[in-house]
Design an enzyme around this catalytic site. Structure first.
Site, PDB file in Angstrom:
ATOM      1  N   ASP A  26       6.920 -54.028 -52.786  1.00 58.06           N
ATOM      2  CA  ASP A  26       8.262 -54.355 -52.037  1.00 58.06           C
ATOM      3  C   ASP A  26       7.988 -54.587 -50.239  1.00 58.06           C
ATOM      4  O   ASP A  26       8.853 -54.467 -49.584  1.00 58.06           O
ATOM      5  CB  ASP A  26       9.006 -52.989 -52.054  1.00 58.06           C
ATOM      6  CG  ASP A  26       9.774 -52.903 -53.461  1.00 58.06           C
ATOM      7  OD1 ASP A  26      10.476 -53.785 -53.816  1.00 58.06           O
ATOM      8  OD2 ASP A  26       9.266 -51.760 -54.179  1.00 58.06           O
ATOM      9  N   ASP A  44      12.186 -51.900 -43.483  1.00 61.04           N
ATOM     10  CA  ASP A  44      12.288 -50.433 -43.712  1.00 61.04           C
ATOM     11  C   ASP A  44      11.015 -49.581 -43.199  1.00 61.04           C
ATOM     12  O   ASP A  44      11.022 -48.691 -43.192  1.00 61.04           O
ATOM     13  CB  ASP A  44      12.135 -50.375 -45.228  1.00 61.04           C
ATOM     14  CG  ASP A  44      13.516 -50.747 -45.970  1.00 61.04           C
ATOM     15  OD1 ASP A  44      14.454 -50.833 -45.417  1.00 61.04           O
ATOM     16  OD2 ASP A  44      13.494 -51.484 -47.103  1.00 61.04           O
ATOM     17  N   ARG A  69      18.045 -43.369 -49.844  1.00 59.39           N
ATOM     18  CA  ARG A  69      16.775 -43.311 -49.282  1.00 59.39           C
ATOM     19  C   ARG A  69      16.470 -42.867 -47.808  1.00 59.39           C
ATOM     20  O   ARG A  69      15.389 -42.810 -47.207  1.00 59.39           O
ATOM     21  CB  ARG A  69      16.268 -44.784 -48.980  1.00 59.39           C
ATOM     22  CG  ARG A  69      16.418 -45.718 -50.377  1.00 59.39           C
ATOM     23  CD  ARG A  69      15.057 -45.738 -51.247  1.00 59.39           C
ATOM     24  NE  ARG A  69      14.986 -46.739 -52.338  1.00 59.39           N
ATOM     25  CZ  ARG A  69      14.557 -47.803 -52.192  1.00 59.39           C
ATOM     26  NH1 ARG A  69      14.175 -48.459 -51.245  1.00 59.39           N
ATOM     27  NH2 ARG A  69      14.533 -48.373 -53.336  1.00 59.39           N
ATOM     28  N   HIS A 105      21.257 -49.292 -49.323  1.00 59.55           N
ATOM     29  CA  HIS A 105      21.356 -49.088 -47.961  1.00 59.55           C
ATOM     30  C   HIS A 105      22.526 -49.456 -47.013  1.00 59.55           C
ATOM     31  O   HIS A 105      23.322 -50.375 -47.500  1.00 59.55           O
ATOM     32  CB  HIS A 105      20.047 -50.125 -47.235  1.00 59.55           C
ATOM     33  CG  HIS A 105      18.637 -49.715 -47.568  1.00 59.55           C
ATOM     34  ND1 HIS A 105      17.911 -50.668 -47.807  1.00 59.55           N
ATOM     35  CD2 HIS A 105      18.135 -48.754 -47.490  1.00 59.55           C
ATOM     36  CE1 HIS A 105      16.701 -49.996 -48.110  1.00 59.55           C
ATOM     37  NE2 HIS A 105      16.769 -48.837 -47.611  1.00 59.55           N
ATOM     38  N   ILE A 110      15.409 -58.036 -56.390  1.00 58.17           N
ATOM     39  CA  ILE A 110      15.064 -56.610 -56.081  1.00 58.17           C
ATOM     40  C   ILE A 110      15.709 -56.150 -54.864  1.00 58.17           C
ATOM     41  O   ILE A 110      15.121 -55.406 -53.841  1.00 58.17           O
ATOM     42  CB  ILE A 110      13.321 -56.557 -55.763  1.00 58.17           C
ATOM     43  CG1 ILE A 110      13.128 -57.911 -55.033  1.00 58.17           C
ATOM     44  CG2 ILE A 110      12.902 -56.822 -57.282  1.00 58.17           C
ATOM     45  CD1 ILE A 110      11.601 -58.169 -54.669  1.00 58.17           C
ATOM     46  N   CYS A 154      16.282 -57.426 -44.381  1.00 60.03           N
ATOM     47  CA  CYS A 154      14.977 -56.746 -44.999  1.00 60.03           C
ATOM     48  C   CYS A 154      13.821 -57.473 -44.754  1.00 60.03           C
ATOM     49  O   CYS A 154      12.804 -56.945 -44.535  1.00 60.03           O
ATOM     50  CB  CYS A 154      15.210 -56.474 -46.471  1.00 60.03           C
ATOM     51  SG  CYS A 154      16.718 -55.923 -47.049  1.00 60.03           S
TER      52      CYS A 154
END
Length: 263
Positions: free
Chosen positions: A65, A71, A137, A168, A249, A255
């Protein structure tokens, strides 16, 4: 232009061959790496078109990822904070990002509490506040630790809540300017955007809520014409980028990069 939408730098990372093992809430098939690379190149070109300095890091096959660099850190004018991702398979990604940020920042801080988890996808940088969504998360301890770490930088953290079933906070929203957010109805209904103007994502186009206002343009996932037209009508210059493979995904526009202006 407000500082929350104005950036001199961005960091992105090429997708890895291991991307087919990327985390996902629902299995809709594996990403096509060649097509993802094509979309990623268009994304980088759009960032660079604004005059920003964009660093593209090599793929990290050990971390499926790792293309989702947002992140790993929160980048503020005063310094950067290295995150502590809530997915165990992603913990090493933050450490991989740190040396690249040290090249640009004199001050680096870290989320270090064993019970603290926080990912950049849950953080929306506003003009006067940092909204952080508690999610699967990102937990209360992670948000509290971030608030302590950035307080002496004059940054104010406000905890909000990510809707159930949404990965998120920024899956469902984007900052368009100092006073305006693009958001799904389910998120806006929580009241977290009181005081902001909300442009509602069109029904059935919830996946388009994750966009980026980057300097003069809005990077927007292709395939959501009603929401795109709402942004254009509101006066934004929209650049559509293919996102079909990242979406498999659970990835979106924000992101794929860290966006910042180091002081």
């Amino acid at each position: 232009m407000p500082r929350s939408c104005s950036f001199s730098h961005a960091i992105s990372r090429k997708p890895a061959q291991s991307i087919i093992r990327g985390l996902r809430a629902v299995d809709t098939g594996n990403p096509d790496l060649a097509l993802m690379e094509e979309h990623h190149s268009a994304y980088i070109a759009a960032l660079r078109s604004t005059g920003a300095e964009v660093t593209v890091l090599e793929a990290l096959d050990a971390y499926p990822d790792s293309v989702f660099v947002e992140d790993t850190a929160l980048c503020l004018p005063e310094g950067a904070v290295i995150m502590r991702p809530g997915a165990p398979s992603r913990l090493g990604e933050a450490a991989e990002m740190e040396p690249h940020l040290r090249a640009l920042y004199s001050e680096i801080r870290r989320i270090e509490g064993e019970d603290s988890f926080i990912e950049g996808g849950d953080i929306l940088m506003g003009e006067t506040e940092i909204l952080v969504g508690r999610s699967a998360r990102t937990n209360e301890a992670g948000i509290a630790e971030l608030a302590r770490l950035v307080a002496d930088w004059g940054q104010v953290v406000r905890e909000v809540h990510t809707p159930p079933g949404v990965l998120h906070f920024k899956t469902d929203c984007s900052l368009m300017d100092a006073e305006t957010v693009l958001a799904t109805d389910r998120l806006a209904a929580s009241g977290c955007f009181t005081g902001y103007k909300v442009i509602a994502v069109a029904e059935g186009e919830e996946a388009s809520a994750n966009a980026i206002r980057f300097n003069g343009i809005v990077l927007f996932p292709a395939g959501f014409p009603k929401t795109r037209d709402r942004l254009v009508a509101a006066g934004y210059e929209v650049v559509e980028i293919g996102n079909s493979e990242c979406q498999k995904i659970d990835g979106g526009m924000s992101c794929l990069s860290l966006r910042f202006t180091p002081r």
